[in-house]
Design a protein around this motif. Sequence first.
Motif, mmCIF file in Angstrom:
data_model
loop_
_atom_site.group_PDB
_atom_site.id
_atom_site.type_symbol
_atom_site.label_atom_id
_atom_site.label_comp_id
_atom_site.label_asym_id
_atom_site.label_seq_id
_atom_site.Cartn_x
_atom_site.Cartn_y
_atom_site.Cartn_z
ATOM 1 N N CYS A 33 -39.370 -9.056 -79.153
ATOM 2 C CA CYS A 33 -40.181 -8.477 -78.080
ATOM 3 C C CYS A 33 -40.880 -7.191 -78.504
ATOM 4 O O CYS A 33 -40.236 -6.249 -78.986
ATOM 5 C CB CYS A 33 -39.296 -8.208 -76.857
ATOM 6 S SG CYS A 33 -40.177 -7.417 -75.490
ATOM 7 N N ASP A 34 -42.205 -7.139 -78.273
ATOM 8 C CA ASP A 34 -42.947 -5.895 -78.496
ATOM 9 C C ASP A 34 -43.561 -5.386 -77.196
ATOM 10 O O ASP A 34 -44.469 -4.565 -77.203
ATOM 11 C CB ASP A 34 -44.031 -6.082 -79.560
ATOM 12 C CG ASP A 34 -45.190 -6.959 -79.096
ATOM 13 O OD1 ASP A 34 -44.993 -7.756 -78.154
ATOM 14 O OD2 ASP A 34 -46.286 -6.858 -79.672
ATOM 15 N N PHE A 35 -43.066 -5.897 -76.061
ATOM 16 C CA PHE A 35 -43.543 -5.412 -74.766
ATOM 17 C C PHE A 35 -42.998 -3.997 -74.508
ATOM 18 O O PHE A 35 -42.077 -3.541 -75.188
ATOM 19 C CB PHE A 35 -43.103 -6.337 -73.632
ATOM 20 C CG PHE A 35 -43.725 -7.705 -73.688
ATOM 21 C CD1 PHE A 35 -44.924 -7.935 -74.341
ATOM 22 C CD2 PHE A 35 -43.102 -8.781 -73.079
ATOM 23 C CE1 PHE A 35 -45.497 -9.196 -74.387
ATOM 24 C CE2 PHE A 35 -43.661 -10.050 -73.115
ATOM 25 C CZ PHE A 35 -44.863 -10.251 -73.772
ATOM 26 N N ASN A 36 -43.570 -3.343 -73.519
ATOM 27 C CA ASN A 36 -43.116 -1.996 -73.178
ATOM 28 C C ASN A 36 -41.833 -2.096 -72.357
ATOM 29 O O ASN A 36 -41.837 -2.011 -71.131
ATOM 30 C CB ASN A 36 -44.203 -1.257 -72.383
ATOM 31 C CG ASN A 36 -43.836 0.189 -72.136
ATOM 32 O OD1 ASN A 36 -43.188 0.822 -72.974
ATOM 33 N ND2 ASN A 36 -44.218 0.722 -70.993
ATOM 34 N N HIS A 143 -29.841 -16.633 -81.195
ATOM 35 C CA HIS A 143 -30.701 -16.091 -82.247
ATOM 36 C C HIS A 143 -31.835 -15.260 -81.660
ATOM 37 O O HIS A 143 -32.262 -14.259 -82.260
ATOM 38 C CB HIS A 143 -31.270 -17.225 -83.097
ATOM 39 C CG HIS A 143 -32.096 -16.752 -84.247
ATOM 40 N ND1 HIS A 143 -33.465 -16.896 -84.302
ATOM 41 C CD2 HIS A 143 -31.753 -16.101 -85.391
ATOM 42 C CE1 HIS A 143 -33.929 -16.361 -85.420
ATOM 43 N NE2 HIS A 143 -32.908 -15.877 -86.099
ATOM 44 N N LEU A 144 -32.317 -15.660 -80.486
ATOM 45 C CA LEU A 144 -33.396 -14.921 -79.826
ATOM 46 C C LEU A 144 -32.898 -13.679 -79.092
ATOM 47 O O LEU A 144 -33.684 -12.956 -78.489
ATOM 48 C CB LEU A 144 -34.120 -15.836 -78.834
ATOM 49 C CG LEU A 144 -34.940 -16.979 -79.441
ATOM 50 C CD1 LEU A 144 -35.387 -17.951 -78.352
ATOM 51 C CD2 LEU A 144 -36.142 -16.451 -80.212
ATOM 52 N N ARG A 210 -37.303 -6.180 -84.331
ATOM 53 C CA ARG A 210 -36.217 -6.466 -85.265
ATOM 54 C C ARG A 210 -36.519 -7.712 -86.103
ATOM 55 O O ARG A 210 -36.161 -7.781 -87.276
ATOM 56 C CB ARG A 210 -34.904 -6.654 -84.507
ATOM 57 C CG ARG A 210 -33.673 -6.528 -85.420
ATOM 58 C CD ARG A 210 -32.396 -6.542 -84.634
ATOM 59 N NE ARG A 210 -31.945 -7.890 -84.342
ATOM 60 C CZ ARG A 210 -31.398 -8.279 -83.195
ATOM 61 N NH1 ARG A 210 -31.285 -7.418 -82.204
ATOM 62 N NH2 ARG A 210 -30.990 -9.517 -83.023
ATOM 63 N N PHE A 211 -37.198 -8.676 -85.495
ATOM 64 C CA PHE A 211 -37.578 -9.865 -86.256
ATOM 65 C C PHE A 211 -38.547 -9.501 -87.388
ATOM 66 O O PHE A 211 -38.526 -10.137 -88.447
ATOM 67 C CB PHE A 211 -38.203 -10.906 -85.330
ATOM 68 C CG PHE A 211 -37.202 -11.851 -84.709
ATOM 69 C CD1 PHE A 211 -35.834 -11.694 -84.902
ATOM 70 C CD2 PHE A 211 -37.630 -12.908 -83.919
ATOM 71 C CE1 PHE A 211 -34.911 -12.559 -84.324
ATOM 72 C CE2 PHE A 211 -36.718 -13.781 -83.337
ATOM 73 C CZ PHE A 211 -35.361 -13.612 -83.540
ATOM 74 N N ALA A 212 -39.402 -8.518 -87.170
ATOM 75 C CA ALA A 212 -40.315 -8.087 -88.230
ATOM 76 C C ALA A 212 -39.528 -7.532 -89.414
ATOM 77 O O ALA A 212 -39.859 -7.792 -90.581
ATOM 78 C CB ALA A 212 -41.297 -7.050 -87.697
ATOM 79 N N THR A 213 -38.486 -6.775 -89.122
ATOM 80 C CA THR A 213 -37.634 -6.237 -90.188
ATOM 81 C C THR A 213 -36.941 -7.360 -90.942
ATOM 82 O O THR A 213 -36.877 -7.356 -92.183
ATOM 83 C CB THR A 213 -36.583 -5.286 -89.589
ATOM 84 O OG1 THR A 213 -37.253 -4.222 -88.901
ATOM 85 C CG2 THR A 213 -35.690 -4.702 -90.672
ATOM 86 N N ALA A 217 -37.471 -8.684 -94.912
ATOM 87 C CA ALA A 217 -36.341 -8.745 -95.847
ATOM 88 C C ALA A 217 -36.056 -10.169 -96.314
ATOM 89 O O ALA A 217 -35.112 -10.390 -97.088
ATOM 90 C CB ALA A 217 -35.100 -8.167 -95.176
ATOM 91 N N GLY A 218 -36.841 -11.132 -95.852
ATOM 92 C CA GLY A 218 -36.657 -12.513 -96.265
ATOM 93 C C GLY A 218 -35.556 -13.244 -95.529
ATOM 94 O O GLY A 218 -35.143 -14.339 -95.945
ATOM 95 N N ARG A 219 -35.065 -12.665 -94.446
ATOM 96 C CA ARG A 219 -33.979 -13.300 -93.699
ATOM 97 C C ARG A 219 -34.472 -14.162 -92.539
ATOM 98 O O ARG A 219 -33.673 -14.788 -91.853
ATOM 99 C CB ARG A 219 -33.027 -12.229 -93.158
ATOM 100 C CG ARG A 219 -32.309 -11.424 -94.237
ATOM 101 C CD ARG A 219 -31.212 -10.546 -93.643
ATOM 102 N NE ARG A 219 -31.740 -9.539 -92.745
ATOM 103 C CZ ARG A 219 -32.086 -8.314 -93.121
ATOM 104 N NH1 ARG A 219 -31.978 -7.948 -94.395
ATOM 105 N NH2 ARG A 219 -32.545 -7.437 -92.232
ATOM 106 N N LEU A 220 -35.785 -14.195 -92.315
ATOM 107 C CA LEU A 220 -36.348 -14.965 -91.205
ATOM 108 C C LEU A 220 -37.646 -15.603 -91.666
ATOM 109 O O LEU A 220 -38.563 -14.915 -92.112
ATOM 110 C CB LEU A 220 -36.615 -14.051 -90.003
ATOM 111 C CG LEU A 220 -37.232 -14.701 -88.770
ATOM 112 C CD1 LEU A 220 -36.254 -15.685 -88.141
ATOM 113 C CD2 LEU A 220 -37.637 -13.636 -87.755
#
Length: 390
Positions: A33-36, A143-144, A210-213, A217-220
């Motif tokens: 999520c990137d919402f406010n 996972h989500l 967090r998904f971007a991180t 890192a190659g984990r997703l």
Amino acid sequence: MSPLLHPAPNGPSRAPLALYVHWPFCVSKCPYCDFNSHVRAAVDQHRWRAALLADLAHEAGRTTGPLSSIFFGGGTPSLMPPATVAALIEAAEQAWGFAPGIEITLEANPSSVEAARFADLAAAGVNRVSLGLQALDDAALAHLGRAHGVAEGLAALDTAQAAFGRVSFDLIYARPGQSAAAWEAELTRALSFGTEHLSLYQLTIEPGTRFATEAAAGRLTLPGEDDAAGLFELTRGVTAAAGLPAYEVSNHARPGAESRHNLTYWRYGDYAGIGPGAHGRRGGLATLRHKKPENWLAAIDRRGDGLESETALSPRERMHEALVMGLRLDAGIDLARVAALGGVAVDEAIDTGAARLLTAEGLIDQHGTHLRATGAGMLVLNAVIAALAR
């Protein structure tokens, strides 16, 4: 075609006025999520109700009704006390008046705690709910970062269908490792629940999440472009066959059950936005509220509104925004209206050379002043818009 999908009349002054209310708080932050949205240990509900009412009054002094829709978004608006929702709806009706059949939507998480409030929210005036189910698979929900499981989510859906006249829910697909067969089975099950509307979003990696991180890192790893395109086409085929065709890139509905509030955005109508981070468009002005809840509250305390900025849009900017928003709709846009917003001739509203090329490639259809993206064009909509925009 549903009457809701016919092009809107020329000029923003004739468009329906909508109200967006942003509630910024969540129990936890989802990794995609990137919402406010913000997590706080405690929320002063009395102060927040008063602040939202003040922000509403500010916008009411600068717009005229009646309202065609209200949308409570977030964050997690189902965490709002029903009394606060009722107070805002009452204040909105007093300030603007309501158009016949006004649509009042609230986004909700499908937890048992929040579902217990549905009857009170309906009594407050909410007549449409949008549930964030997100998946019909417990491992995928974990996972989500969702707090609910499938059983709890479906129980909340049952409660919502009993409490509200109109129900929609969200699902996220193109998840890591998700096959076309698995998504088709999940979507078919979702359609069996009988709701009038589905919002079906491809999982994307948004900066700062967090998904971007994890992706960096190659984990997703998400499905590749070809696989994602196949899932998109599959989604449109399955929903159309079930009587809920796509009317926008990610939204599917029975004819007549489209989200009236979101159609106001996509048709580039006027809307007032209140609450932290809320955007608005009214009378050729772009409004933006302070994003951080504490900063928004401080602005309310100082001067009675949460505005961070109020910017006049040039005719060209309004024309571009109308093009970007309108081409998201399967019904497409009326180029005469887009050109009128920009103060230009119809043949100056878009790059006509690019339009001829895109038509030859089967990415857009154009008949007179009506233009729409085809199914193939929807797959590459950002590129289509970039090519057409002047």
